[in-house]
Design a protein around this motif. Structure first.
Motif, PDB file in Angstrom:
ATOM      1  N   GLU A 192      39.367 -75.439 -90.309  1.00 13.23           N
ATOM      2  CA  GLU A 192      39.574 -76.849 -90.606  1.00 13.23           C
ATOM      3  C   GLU A 192      38.471 -77.367 -91.516  1.00 13.23           C
ATOM      4  OE1 GLU A 192      42.122 -78.802 -89.804  1.00 13.23           O
ATOM      5  OE2 GLU A 192      43.120 -77.125 -88.806  1.00 13.23           O
ATOM      6  N   ASP A 193      38.809 -77.614 -92.778  1.00 15.06           N
ATOM      7  CA  ASP A 193      37.838 -78.221 -93.691  1.00 15.06           C
ATOM      8  C   ASP A 193      37.272 -79.503 -93.091  1.00 15.06           C
ATOM      9  OD1 ASP A 193      39.413 -76.357 -95.194  1.00 15.06           O
ATOM     10  OD2 ASP A 193      38.882 -77.370 -97.061  1.00 15.06           O
ATOM     11  N   SER A 194      38.126 -80.250 -92.383  1.00 15.64           N
ATOM     12  CA  SER A 194      37.746 -81.565 -91.877  1.00 15.64           C
ATOM     13  C   SER A 194      36.774 -81.513 -90.704  1.00 15.64           C
ATOM     14  CB  SER A 194      38.998 -82.340 -91.461  1.00 15.64           C
ATOM     15  OG  SER A 194      39.706 -81.636 -90.452  1.00 15.64           O
ATOM     16  N   LEU A 195      36.650 -80.377 -90.023  1.00 18.35           N
ATOM     17  CA  LEU A 195      35.793 -80.270 -88.844  1.00 18.35           C
ATOM     18  C   LEU A 195      34.722 -79.190 -88.974  1.00 18.35           C
ATOM     19  CD1 LEU A 195      38.480 -80.566 -86.003  1.00 18.35           C
ATOM     20  CD2 LEU A 195      36.828 -82.308 -86.700  1.00 18.35           C
ATOM     21  N   PHE A 196      34.614 -78.592 -90.124  1.00 22.72           N
ATOM     22  CA  PHE A 196      33.804 -77.388 -90.283  1.00 22.72           C
ATOM     23  C   PHE A 196      32.378 -77.509 -89.736  1.00 22.72           C
ATOM     24  CE2 PHE A 196      30.744 -75.000 -92.860  1.00 22.72           C
ATOM     25  CZ  PHE A 196      31.134 -73.709 -92.571  1.00 22.72           C
ATOM     26  N   LEU A 198      31.033 -79.405 -87.527  1.00 20.05           N
ATOM     27  CA  LEU A 198      31.047 -79.536 -86.074  1.00 20.05           C
ATOM     28  C   LEU A 198      31.410 -78.212 -85.416  1.00 20.05           C
ATOM     29  CD1 LEU A 198      32.798 -83.004 -85.656  1.00 20.05           C
ATOM     30  CD2 LEU A 198      30.356 -82.486 -85.539  1.00 20.05           C
ATOM     31  N   HIS A 199      32.360 -77.497 -85.999  1.00 21.15           N
ATOM     32  CA  HIS A 199      32.720 -76.185 -85.463  1.00 21.15           C
ATOM     33  C   HIS A 199      31.532 -75.225 -85.518  1.00 21.15           C
ATOM     34  CE1 HIS A 199      37.389 -76.577 -85.997  1.00 21.15           C
ATOM     35  NE2 HIS A 199      36.953 -77.164 -84.909  1.00 21.15           N
ATOM     36  N   VAL A 200      30.800 -75.224 -86.626  1.00 22.12           N
ATOM     37  CA  VAL A 200      29.632 -74.335 -86.737  1.00 22.12           C
ATOM     38  C   VAL A 200      28.568 -74.738 -85.718  1.00 22.12           C
ATOM     39  CG1 VAL A 200      27.769 -73.534 -88.240  1.00 22.12           C
ATOM     40  CG2 VAL A 200      30.083 -73.777 -89.151  1.00 22.12           C
ATOM     41  N   ALA A 201      28.320 -76.034 -85.586  1.00 23.30           N
ATOM     42  CA  ALA A 201      27.340 -76.497 -84.611  1.00 23.30           C
ATOM     43  C   ALA A 201      27.732 -76.091 -83.187  1.00 23.30           C
ATOM     44  CB  ALA A 201      27.188 -78.014 -84.702  1.00 23.30           C
ATOM     45  N   ALA A 202      29.047 -75.983 -82.955  1.00 22.24           N
ATOM     46  CA  ALA A 202      29.550 -75.633 -81.624  1.00 22.24           C
ATOM     47  C   ALA A 202      29.693 -74.135 -81.413  1.00 22.24           C
ATOM     48  CB  ALA A 202      30.890 -76.312 -81.384  1.00 22.24           C
ATOM     49  N   GLY A 203      29.406 -73.325 -82.434  1.00 21.37           N
ATOM     50  CA  GLY A 203      29.423 -71.880 -82.228  1.00 21.37           C
ATOM     51  C   GLY A 203      30.240 -71.056 -83.184  1.00 21.37           C
ATOM     52  N   ALA A 204      30.919 -71.679 -84.151  1.00 21.74           N
ATOM     53  CA  ALA A 204      31.665 -70.888 -85.134  1.00 21.74           C
ATOM     54  C   ALA A 204      30.699 -70.082 -85.998  1.00 21.74           C
ATOM     55  CB  ALA A 204      32.518 -71.800 -86.018  1.00 21.74           C
ATOM     56  N   HIS A 205      31.113 -68.881 -86.361  1.00 23.85           N
ATOM     57  CA  HIS A 205      30.302 -68.002 -87.208  1.00 23.85           C
ATOM     58  C   HIS A 205      30.404 -68.368 -88.679  1.00 23.85           C
ATOM     59  CE1 HIS A 205      29.921 -64.394 -84.239  1.00 23.85           C
ATOM     60  NE2 HIS A 205      30.090 -65.519 -83.578  1.00 23.85           N
ATOM     61  N   GLY A 207      33.552 -70.139 -91.669  1.00 23.68           N
ATOM     62  CA  GLY A 207      34.863 -70.742 -91.799  1.00 23.68           C
ATOM     63  C   GLY A 207      35.697 -70.166 -92.911  1.00 23.68           C
ATOM     64  N   ILE A 208      36.994 -70.231 -92.731  1.00 24.80           N
ATOM     65  CA  ILE A 208      37.981 -69.906 -93.762  1.00 24.80           C
ATOM     66  C   ILE A 208      38.435 -71.250 -94.311  1.00 24.80           C
ATOM     67  CG2 ILE A 208      40.229 -68.857 -94.223  1.00 24.80           C
ATOM     68  CD1 ILE A 208      39.612 -66.889 -91.921  1.00 24.80           C
ATOM     69  N   VAL A 209      37.901 -71.606 -95.486  1.00 25.63           N
ATOM     70  CA  VAL A 209      37.908 -72.979 -95.973  1.00 25.63           C
ATOM     71  C   VAL A 209      38.724 -73.077 -97.261  1.00 25.63           C
ATOM     72  CG1 VAL A 209      36.443 -74.893 -96.717  1.00 25.63           C
ATOM     73  CG2 VAL A 209      35.631 -73.321 -94.947  1.00 25.63           C
ATOM     74  N   VAL A 210      39.676 -73.995 -97.308  1.00 26.92           N
ATOM     75  CA  VAL A 210      40.552 -74.134 -98.469  1.00 26.92           C
ATOM     76  C   VAL A 210      39.803 -74.686 -99.673  1.00 26.92           C
ATOM     77  CG1 VAL A 210      42.564 -75.367 -99.383  1.00 26.92           C
ATOM     78  CG2 VAL A 210      42.647 -74.362 -97.085  1.00 26.92           C
ATOM     79  N   TRP A 219      29.911 -75.643 -99.961  1.00 31.77           N
ATOM     80  CA  TRP A 219      30.280 -75.201 -98.619  1.00 31.77           C
ATOM     81  C   TRP A 219      29.280 -74.182 -98.065  1.00 31.77           C
ATOM     82  CZ3 TRP A 219      33.486 -77.454 -95.358  1.00 31.77           C
ATOM     83  CH2 TRP A 219      34.459 -78.323 -95.869  1.00 31.77           C
ATOM     84  N   ARG A 220      28.736 -73.324 -98.902  1.00 31.13           N
ATOM     85  CA  ARG A 220      27.696 -72.401 -98.442  1.00 31.13           C
ATOM     86  C   ARG A 220      26.472 -73.172 -97.970  1.00 31.13           C
ATOM     87  NH1 ARG A 220      26.224 -67.138 -99.009  1.00 31.13           N
ATOM     88  NH2 ARG A 220      24.441 -68.024 -97.912  1.00 31.13           N
ATOM     89  N   ARG A 221      26.096 -74.203 -98.729  1.00 25.48           N
ATOM     90  CA  ARG A 221      24.938 -75.017 -98.347  1.00 25.48           C
ATOM     91  C   ARG A 221      25.211 -75.724 -97.014  1.00 25.48           C
ATOM     92  NH1 ARG A 221      24.358 -76.836-102.919  1.00 25.48           N
ATOM     93  NH2 ARG A 221      25.206 -78.945-102.833  1.00 25.48           N
ATOM     94  N   MET A 222      26.423 -76.224 -96.837  1.00 26.23           N
ATOM     95  CA  MET A 222      26.782 -76.868 -95.582  1.00 26.23           C
ATOM     96  C   MET A 222      26.706 -75.885 -94.416  1.00 26.23           C
ATOM     97  SD  MET A 222      30.296 -78.886 -94.581  1.00 26.23           S
ATOM     98  CE  MET A 222      30.525 -79.384 -96.286  1.00 26.23           C
ATOM     99  N   PHE A 223      27.205 -74.677 -94.621  1.00 30.91           N
ATOM    100  CA  PHE A 223      27.123 -73.668 -93.567  1.00 30.91           C
ATOM    101  C   PHE A 223      25.671 -73.353 -93.232  1.00 30.91           C
ATOM    102  CE2 PHE A 223      26.398 -69.179 -92.540  1.00 30.91           C
ATOM    103  CZ  PHE A 223      26.989 -69.153 -91.279  1.00 30.91           C
ATOM    104  N   ASP A 224      24.849 -73.163 -94.261  1.00 29.23           N
ATOM    105  CA  ASP A 224      23.444 -72.835 -94.009  1.00 29.23           C
ATOM    106  C   ASP A 224      22.766 -73.937 -93.197  1.00 29.23           C
ATOM    107  OD1 ASP A 224      23.738 -70.476 -95.410  1.00 29.23           O
ATOM    108  OD2 ASP A 224      22.904 -71.269 -97.278  1.00 29.23           O
TER     109      ASP A 224
END
Length: 300
Positions: A192-196, A198-205, A207-210, A219-224
């Motif tokens: 979910e692009d819209s929740l990414f 929060l998902h990472v903060a909650a434990g996602a490794h 994302g598969i992002v459109v 998006w890489r910077r956001m993940f980092d």
């Protein structure tokens, strides 16, 4: 063989560039993959819903997988979507994609038949035993009307050949329950692009992002940021992308996305039936927003 530890970061769900006859535009595909690799993505997901799996011919699907594998040249994983609702068609696609050289398969929950949770469990266990590659579960209930109970996901996560999951489920509590009980060798990926963040903060490794097809660096910077616990900063960056996310999904994906791919040097606006070109007003607003973000986010 691909394992869960390699499923991390940003893996764009990419559109399939096509010609008017429905064949794969290989030159455009190579440009798109090259752009994403230069942007630092951690993998590629061709042939999902964004890739118009159901509208492509079987030959076009195989060719798209092959071109992506050739372009990537083992630098990042390539995970092919398998969106067939029937077991034997899905397994045949798995063998096709294994022959094309992909690293893993993203297998959607079987839809239309409305299976029970026991049926879903048995389907994926059998598929994992018989498929030639590791698999990721694909849950997207707003398209399939089928969701996996967290307890079933927990059980499936303990199968050695089921290495991860793409979660396209906007129910945050459901997501938290999934993450709380999966095996340590299992990668939950936000879909979910819209929740990414929060998902990472909650434990996602990752994302598969459109919309990472436009903005891989952002998006890489956001993940980092999110994976380092800098959630507020990740959310601030995410807020900058709200207009893009809203516009990209204002009509059925990937129509809006494909209409402005030329902004990243990929001239491939055609969509396949039953999709049609998005409304001209939407295209204009999306074009303006992508131009703005390419300048602000990708060159920051």
């Amino acid at each position: 063989m691909l394992n869960a530890s390699q499923l991390t970061g940003i893996l764009p769900a990419i559109p399939t560039p096509v010609r008017s006859d429905g064949s794969v535009d290989e030159a455009a595909t190579r440009k798109l993959v090259g752009y994403l690799l230069a942007g630092g993505v951690n993998g590629l997901l061709p042939l999902g819903g964004t890739g118009e799996y159901g509208a492509l011919s079987r030959a076009a699907r195989i060719r798209m997988a092959s071109v992506c594998v050739e372009c990537v040249a083992c630098r990042v994983p390539v995970i092919a979507g398998v969106l067939d609702p029937g077991y034997y068609d899905a397994l045949a696609a798995a063998h096709d994609f294994a022959s094309a050289g992909v690293d893993a398969l993203l297998v959607v929950t079987p839809y239309y038949t409305n299976p029970t949770q026991a049926g879903l469990r048995d389907y994926f266990l059998r598929f994992a035993d018989e498929a030639p590659l590791p698999i990721l579960l694909y849950e997207i209930p707003y398209r399939t009307r089928i969701a996996l109970d967290p307890e079933v996901t927990h059980l499936l996560s303990r199968h050695e050949r089921i290495i991860g999951m793409k979660v396209c489920n906007t129910d945050m509590y459901h997501f938290l329950r999934v993450v709380a009980g999966v095996d340590k060798d299992f990668a939950v990926l936000s879909g979910e692009d819209s929740l990414f963040p929060l998902h990472v903060a909650a434990g996602a490794h990752g994302g598969i992002v459109v919309t990472a097809s436009f903005l891989p660096r952002a998006w890489r910077r956001m993940f980092d940021l999110a994976s380092q616990g800098r959630t507020r900063e990740a959310l601030r960056l995410h807020q900058q992308l709200f207009p893009l996310i809203n516009l990209a999904f204002a009509e059925t994906n990937p129509g809006p996305l494909k209409s402005v791919l030329d902004l990243i040097g990929v001239d491939a606006p055609d969509v396949l039936a039953p999709l049609v070109q998005p409304a001209s007003g939407l295209q204009a607003r999306l074009r303006s927003e992508v131009e703005h973000l390419l300048g602000v986010c990708e060159n920051a």
